[in-house]
Design a protein around this motif. Structure first.
Motif, PDB file in Angstrom:
ATOM      1  N   PRO A 255       0.582  -1.501   0.121  1.00 46.72           N
ATOM      2  CA  PRO A 255       0.296   0.063  -0.326  1.00 46.72           C
ATOM      3  C   PRO A 255       0.635   0.881   0.149  1.00 46.72           C
ATOM      4  N   TRP A 259       2.149   4.334  -3.694  1.00 47.89           N
ATOM      5  CA  TRP A 259       2.871   5.996  -4.242  1.00 47.89           C
ATOM      6  C   TRP A 259       3.679   5.854  -4.968  1.00 47.89           C
ATOM      7  N   GLU A 293      -5.893  15.055   2.227  1.00 48.44           N
ATOM      8  CA  GLU A 293      -7.219  13.393   1.479  1.00 48.44           C
ATOM      9  C   GLU A 293      -5.646  12.659   1.577  1.00 48.44           C
ATOM     10  N   ALA A 294      -5.301  13.193   0.255  1.00 51.15           N
ATOM     11  CA  ALA A 294      -4.126  12.311  -0.061  1.00 51.15           C
ATOM     12  C   ALA A 294      -2.670  12.321   1.006  1.00 51.15           C
ATOM     13  N   ALA A 296      -3.339  12.031   4.420  1.00 53.31           N
ATOM     14  CA  ALA A 296      -4.228  11.213   5.179  1.00 53.31           C
ATOM     15  C   ALA A 296      -3.492   9.621   4.836  1.00 53.31           C
ATOM     16  N   GLU A 297      -3.436   9.319   3.223  1.00 50.72           N
ATOM     17  CA  GLU A 297      -3.404   8.103   3.105  1.00 50.72           C
ATOM     18  C   GLU A 297      -2.133   7.853   3.630  1.00 50.72           C
ATOM     19  N   VAL A 298      -0.754   8.394   2.476  1.00 54.98           N
ATOM     20  CA  VAL A 298       0.459   7.934   2.293  1.00 54.98           C
ATOM     21  C   VAL A 298       0.672   7.911   4.458  1.00 54.98           C
ATOM     22  N   ARG A 299      -0.070   8.989   5.266  1.00 54.89           N
ATOM     23  CA  ARG A 299       0.569   8.611   6.222  1.00 54.89           C
ATOM     24  C   ARG A 299      -0.313   7.748   7.011  1.00 54.89           C
ATOM     25  N   ALA A 300      -1.408   7.161   6.854  1.00 55.65           N
ATOM     26  CA  ALA A 300      -1.851   5.638   7.331  1.00 55.65           C
ATOM     27  C   ALA A 300      -0.770   4.302   6.311  1.00 55.65           C
ATOM     28  N   ALA A 301      -0.765   4.903   5.547  1.00 60.04           N
ATOM     29  CA  ALA A 301      -0.031   3.154   4.787  1.00 60.04           C
ATOM     30  C   ALA A 301       1.252   3.399   4.866  1.00 60.04           C
TER      31      ALA A 301
END
Length: 323
Positions: A255, A259, A293-294, A296-301
């Protein structure tokens, strides 16, 4: 690990010394200060950290290094800094892309003067060049004397280095390897058939395992900038075809790795670096910050990859985040 796998790793290590473009060559991100000036001290420290973390070398002045936004003086200094910090210039592969073949050759000559061991070269990217133009372009840059690794990125350059064209370039003596970024893993087998002496390097982080199993001998990688220990472990297991170790780690990291193939890969990798305490910094315009939003996705991944990879024996990660 079986005797055959250990033997293969020894052979690969020997080849890596002969061909310094083998192994994990990290496409280094370039740290900028808040005023967008280059932090060369932080960059030197980062290169040393990558080498100390088990990476085989670095690729400065690639797209991830935002070379298009650098002044000529900055771009030259990045190469010199990388060579000095790596401790072995042979393990440095500067990107030498430019709009003209003469400009690219000059950057290749600068890399040679700095002590680099090879260069990474895009095809002509000012327009959609035909095959004859591509061959002339690579032949001109090869005159600088360093081994040339071709970079196939048909999305951004609009020029596709097909297996047949790569075979012609290799037959011309212009290239020694290709960074394959098309994402089409079938290319690995076509390239091996068309140009059996050409080294295949993984060009996108999210097809690492597939291309390693298909015979890749190197990886020009993005996310080792943030998580080198885990990605080193993944690469070593993948090229040894040790699926028991590689597959769980690949699933944990994928995940994040995917990126690397997105438009915002520079911002995403720099954010991951910041999250683990590395000097990423902002990006220079026209690249701006990631949308919320992006980000947040990178941080979570990133957090999920660290948490999952740290629990896997093959990852080699210390408890918690790397320092």
């Amino acid at each position: 690990m079986s005797h055959l796998i250990k033997e293969k790793l020894v052979v690969n290590a020997s080849l890596d010394r002969i061909r310094p473009w083998h192994g994990i060559m990290v496409a280094t991100a370039l740290p900028f200060r808040a005023d967008l000036s280059v932090d060369f001290d932080a960059y030197a420290q980062h290169v040393r950290w990558l080498v100390d973390s088990g990476c085989d070398g670095v690729v400065p002045n690639g797209s991830l290094g935002e070379y298009q936004t650098l002044t000529p003086d900055e771009r030259a200094r990045v190469v010199v800094t990388a060579v000095e910090a790596a401790g072995d210039g042979a393990r440095v592969m500067p990107g030498v892309a430019g709009y003209g073949s003469a400009e690219c050759r000059r950057w290749a000559e600068q890399a040679a003067e700095a002590g680099a061991g090879s260069v990474l070269l895009l095809p002509p990217n000012a327009y959609r060049a035909d095959a004859a133009t591509v061959r002339e372009h690579y032949a001109e840059v090869a005159k600088a004397g360093l081994p040339v690794v071709a970079y196939n990125n048909p999305y951004d350059t609009r020029v596709d280095l097909t297996p047949d064209l790569l075979a012609a370039l290799h037959g011309d003596g212009s290239i020694v390897a290709v960074k394959e970024f098309s994402g089409d893993v079938r290319r690995a087998y076509q390239i091996a058939e068309s140009a059996p002496g050409l080294d295949l390097l993984v060009g996108a982080d999210d097809v690492l395992l597939e291309l390693a199993l298909a015979g890749a001998v190197g990886w020009i990688a993005g996310f080792p900038n943030a998580v080198p220990e885990a990605t080193v472990a993944l690469y070593r297991a993948a090229v040894a075809h040790d699926l028991a170790a590689a597959l769980p780690l690949y699933r944990a990291l994928h995940p994040l790795l995917r990126w690397d193939s997105r438009t915002e890969f520079v911002q995403a990798i720099k954010l991951s670096m910041e999250l683990v305490g590395r000097p990423g910094g902002p990006t220079r315009p026209p690249r701006g910050p990631l949308p919320a939003e992006a980000a947040a996705e990178v941080r979570a991944a990133t957090e999920r990859a660290l948490a999952q990879a740290s629990g896997l024996p093959a990852a080699g990660l210390p408890a918690g985040r790397p320092s």
